[in-house]
Design a protein around this motif. Structure first.
Motif, PDB file in Angstrom:
ATOM      1  N   ASP A   8       0.819  -1.212   0.000  1.00 25.71           N
ATOM      2  CA  ASP A   8       0.000   0.000   0.000  1.00 25.71           C
ATOM      3  C   ASP A   8       0.856   1.268   0.000  1.00 25.71           C
ATOM      4  O   ASP A   8       0.443   2.308   0.511  1.00 25.71           O
ATOM      5  CB  ASP A   8      -0.954   0.011   1.203  1.00 25.71           C
ATOM      6  N   GLU A   9       2.027   1.191  -0.603  1.00 25.73           N
ATOM      7  CA  GLU A   9       2.904   2.355  -0.742  1.00 25.73           C
ATOM      8  C   GLU A   9       2.611   3.019  -2.094  1.00 25.73           C
ATOM      9  O   GLU A   9       3.407   2.959  -3.038  1.00 25.73           O
ATOM     10  CB  GLU A   9       4.370   1.924  -0.658  1.00 25.73           C
ATOM     11  N   LEU A  10       1.439   3.658  -2.184  1.00 26.44           N
ATOM     12  CA  LEU A  10       0.991   4.180  -3.471  1.00 26.44           C
ATOM     13  C   LEU A  10       1.881   5.311  -3.979  1.00 26.44           C
ATOM     14  O   LEU A  10       2.105   5.441  -5.188  1.00 26.44           O
ATOM     15  CB  LEU A  10      -0.459   4.670  -3.360  1.00 26.44           C
ATOM     16  N   GLY A  11       2.381   6.142  -3.083  1.00 24.83           N
ATOM     17  CA  GLY A  11       3.254   7.240  -3.490  1.00 24.83           C
ATOM     18  C   GLY A  11       4.537   6.750  -4.124  1.00 24.83           C
ATOM     19  O   GLY A  11       4.957   7.234  -5.188  1.00 24.83           O
ATOM     20  N   TRP A  12       5.195   5.768  -3.462  1.00 18.42           N
ATOM     21  CA  TRP A  12       6.429   5.200  -4.012  1.00 18.42           C
ATOM     22  C   TRP A  12       6.163   4.436  -5.308  1.00 18.42           C
ATOM     23  O   TRP A  12       6.976   4.456  -6.237  1.00 18.42           O
ATOM     24  CB  TRP A  12       7.090   4.283  -2.993  1.00 18.42           C
TER      25      TRP A  12
END
Length: 211
Positions: free
Chosen positions: A49-53
């Motif tokens: 759930d690391e959408l930014g990365w």
């Protein structure tokens, strides 16, 4: 014989052939390999759930896709391996991206179906190309533009699902790029189908098809 749009003449084919190298380790090819290597990293980021990365990784991929074509043309580094590796890397990355984004509900599953139907169109033509020993049509500017739009739009859609002032602008611009990319993706698929059909007809009529 007068060449229509999308036709491949023996003379032009021969000229293009001279510009193609057999070198394996070129900068464009390394960028394509890098894109392939980043696919599992992208999937791992989505799972966590690391959408930014994940969005940042897609931006890097889109930049590398744009850069490898420019470098290959500018420095005469177009290679036979690159002609196969570049579209393969693009397809793997787009496949992983659309499946991953659909899994986290960033894009609808019906859009995945639209994109995969286009890939199916390309895949079913491979046996025809191999059977008639036809040259692989080169990657076109429109095809690169389609991939660039998709790989630019998808990270913006991801950023649009990260809370912040940028969410709405990212979603608006992201969806615009994805729609344009999807349309161009289908255009290139239909153009490729027409090119293959023209070359098959010429081969059957005894015409000359560049190798």
């Amino acid at each position: 014989m007068t060449n229509g749009p999308g036709d491949v003449s023996g003379e032009v084919g021969a000229q293009r052939e001279l510009l193609v190298t057999d070198r394996l380790w070129t900068v464009p090819n390394l960028l394509s390999v890098l894109r392939l290597a980043l696919v599992p990293v992208f999937v791992w980021l989505l799972v966590r759930d690391e959408l930014g990365w994940a969005a940042l990784l897609l931006m890097v991929s889109g930049a590398s896709d744009f850069a490898d074509g420019r470098i290959a043309r500018a420095y005469g580094l177009t290679s036979r391996l690159g002609q196969i590796l570049d579209p393969v890397a693009d397809r793997f990355y787009i496949a992983a991206t659309v499946l991953g984004l659909a899994a986290v509900q960033v894009i609808p599953w019906w859009l995945v179906l639209v994109l995969f139907l286009r890939e199916t169109l390309i895949v079913v033509m491979y046996p025809v190309v191999r059977h008639h020993r036809l040259p692989i049509p080169p990657v076109t500017f429109v095809g690169k533009a389609a991939t660039f739009n998709l790989l630019s739009g998808f990270p913006l859609l991801l950023l649009g699902h990260v809370e912040g002032w940028w969410s709405t602008p990212c979603l608006v611009v992201g969806w615009a790029l994805v729609w344009w990319g999807t349309a161009l993706y289908w255009v290139t698929g239909l153009v490729y189908a027409r090119q293959v059909a023209v070359m098959v007809r010429r081969r059957r009529e005894g015409g000359v098809v560049s190798r």
